[in-house]
Motif scaffolding. Structure first.
Motif: not given
Ligand SMILES: CC(C)(COP(=O)(O)OP(=O)(O)OC[C@H]1O[C@@H](n2cnc3c(N)ncnc32)[C@H](O)[C@@H]1OP(=O)(O)O)[C@@H](O)C(=O)NCCC(=O)NCCS
Length: 186
Positions: A7-21
């Motif tokens: 579970v990823i905290p709000q300040e680390r959401i960039h972890v899924v940046k590529n997956l989101c794109n």
């Protein structure tokens, strides 16, 4: 392959940046109705504002070693967030507000597994964790999923998991799926 769920905290959401794109591009590739509506959709215009506007967020990520290979993003928001805009488009409300008891609704908002990791149960485990979190809010009776047109595989996945089709919006651009407290969702 040793998949860990985190579970990823709000300040680390960039972890899924590529997956989101990748998810936005995947949905665009499937869409038959208005694929161009996905043109401006990416991490910065979809995930970041959703996280900022929601009352509560849950981002669970499947990690293979140090690499994020899938995620499920869910949130709890006021039902009025779903009034009359989708990205920058005007539309009717996403669902009948009067049919929702109370103010808040849950939403499985984004869900994506990298292609090489699909059909191994990873999506089911992310889905299970997302629904468990969404159902932990006693005041929330309704959980929605908005599936873009052409994504029939995802639609079937959710139906198998106990969601039902409620209606379509935006001339069929989106199918609204709904699950109420007490309905089966596995
Ligand atoms: C929809 C999606 C998230 C599902 O993820 P997934 O990891 O493939 O899902 P699972 O592997 O848990 O389940 C898919 C099927 O794989 C098979 N499966 C599940 N576990 C398995 C295992 N351990 N071994 C072999 N096959 C398995 C099952 O047939 C399952 O179907 P079922 O639901 O009838 O049981 C994924 O296909 C995806 O990312 N799609 C593209 C993006 C997308 O459409 N997102 C949704 C936007 S609304």
């Amino acid at each position: 392959m040793d998949i860990q769920f985190e579970v990823i905290p709000q300040e680390r959401i960039h972890v899924v940046k590529n997956l989101c794109n990748e998810l936005m591009a995947y949905q665009q590739s499937k869409a038959r109705i208005h694929p161009e509506w996905f043109d401006g959709m990416r991490f910065e215009t979809r995930l970041v504002p959703s996280v900022e506007n929601a009352k509560a967020n849950h981002l669970v990520v499947a990690m293979d070693g140090g690499e994020a290979v899938g995620y499920a993003y869910s949130n709890i928001s006021s039902k009025y967030v779903y009034s009359n805009s989708f990205a920058t488009l005007d539309c009717d409300a996403f669902f009948d507000f009067d049919s929702v008891k109370g103010e808040d609704v849950g939403c499985l908002s984004q869900f994506f597994i990298k292609e090489a990791y699909r059909n191994r149960g990873i999506g089911s485990e992310l889905f299970r964790r997302a629904v468990e979190w969404l159902r932990s809010f006693d005041s929330v009776e309704d959980v929605f999923i908005f599936v873009s047109n052409g994504n029939d595989d995802a639609l079937r996945f959710y139906l198998r998991k106990g969601f039902r089709i409620s209606h379509e919006i935006l001339d069929g651009f989106i199918t609204v799926l709904r699950n109420r407290a007490g309905d089966a969702a596995s």
